[in-house]
Motif scaffolding. Structure first.
Motif, mmCIF file in Angstrom:
data_model
loop_
_atom_site.group_PDB
_atom_site.id
_atom_site.type_symbol
_atom_site.label_atom_id
_atom_site.label_comp_id
_atom_site.label_asym_id
_atom_site.label_seq_id
_atom_site.Cartn_x
_atom_site.Cartn_y
_atom_site.Cartn_z
ATOM 1 N N PRO A 186 10.977 -4.826 -4.683
ATOM 2 C CA PRO A 186 9.583 -4.914 -4.217
ATOM 3 C C PRO A 186 8.664 -3.910 -4.920
ATOM 4 N N GLY A 187 9.163 -2.717 -5.153
ATOM 5 C CA GLY A 187 8.362 -1.703 -5.843
ATOM 6 C C GLY A 187 8.022 -2.112 -7.256
ATOM 7 N N ASN A 200 0.816 -1.218 0.000
ATOM 8 C CA ASN A 200 0.000 0.000 0.000
ATOM 9 C C ASN A 200 0.848 1.265 0.000
ATOM 10 N N ALA A 201 1.980 1.224 0.669
ATOM 11 C CA ALA A 201 2.868 2.394 0.675
ATOM 12 C C ALA A 201 3.399 2.679 -0.727
ATOM 13 N N ILE A 202 3.778 1.629 -1.436
ATOM 14 C CA ILE A 202 4.291 1.805 -2.801
ATOM 15 C C ILE A 202 3.193 2.350 -3.704
ATOM 16 N N ILE A 203 2.001 1.767 -3.622
ATOM 17 C CA ILE A 203 0.882 2.241 -4.439
ATOM 18 C C ILE A 203 0.558 3.692 -4.101
ATOM 19 N N GLU A 255 2.315 -6.250 -10.372
ATOM 20 C CA GLU A 255 1.048 -6.791 -9.874
ATOM 21 C C GLU A 255 -0.134 -5.943 -10.357
ATOM 22 N N VAL A 256 0.021 -4.619 -10.314
ATOM 23 C CA VAL A 256 -1.038 -3.723 -10.785
ATOM 24 C C VAL A 256 -1.274 -3.930 -12.278
ATOM 25 N N THR A 306 10.111 6.272 -13.031
ATOM 26 C CA THR A 306 10.258 5.455 -11.828
ATOM 27 C C THR A 306 10.763 4.061 -12.188
ATOM 28 N N ILE A 307 10.147 3.464 -13.208
ATOM 29 C CA ILE A 307 10.527 2.111 -13.626
ATOM 30 C C ILE A 307 11.936 2.092 -14.193
#
Length: 68
Positions: free
Chosen positions: A38-39, A7-10, A45-46, A24-25
């Motif tokens: 992890p990010g 949730n923090a990353i999102i 995942e999204v 970012t990517i």
């Protein structure tokens, strides 16, 4: 302390433009830092959850060919 990394990353990238998301990517990949994995996983995942079955098959084909 209970910290929800997903949730923090999102939260950190919510509302970002396509340009910002791309930066970012690309930055995470170019830096090659383990802490960025992890990010990238959360972003994948999204993408996965919001893709059609056809798009998922294409991603898997791309992944498979990239790992050969």
């Amino acid at each position: 302390m209970n910290f929800d990394l997903r949730n923090a990353i999102i939260h950190n990238v919510s509302g970002n433009s396509q340009t910002e998301l791309r930066e970012t990517i690309v930055d995470a990949i170019q830096n090659g830092e383990e802490k960025m994995l992890p990010g990238l996983g959360v972003l994948f995942e999204v993408i996965w959850k919001n893709s059609s079955e056809e798009d998922r098959k294409e991603m898997l084909q791309t992944l498979e060919s990239g790992l050969k």
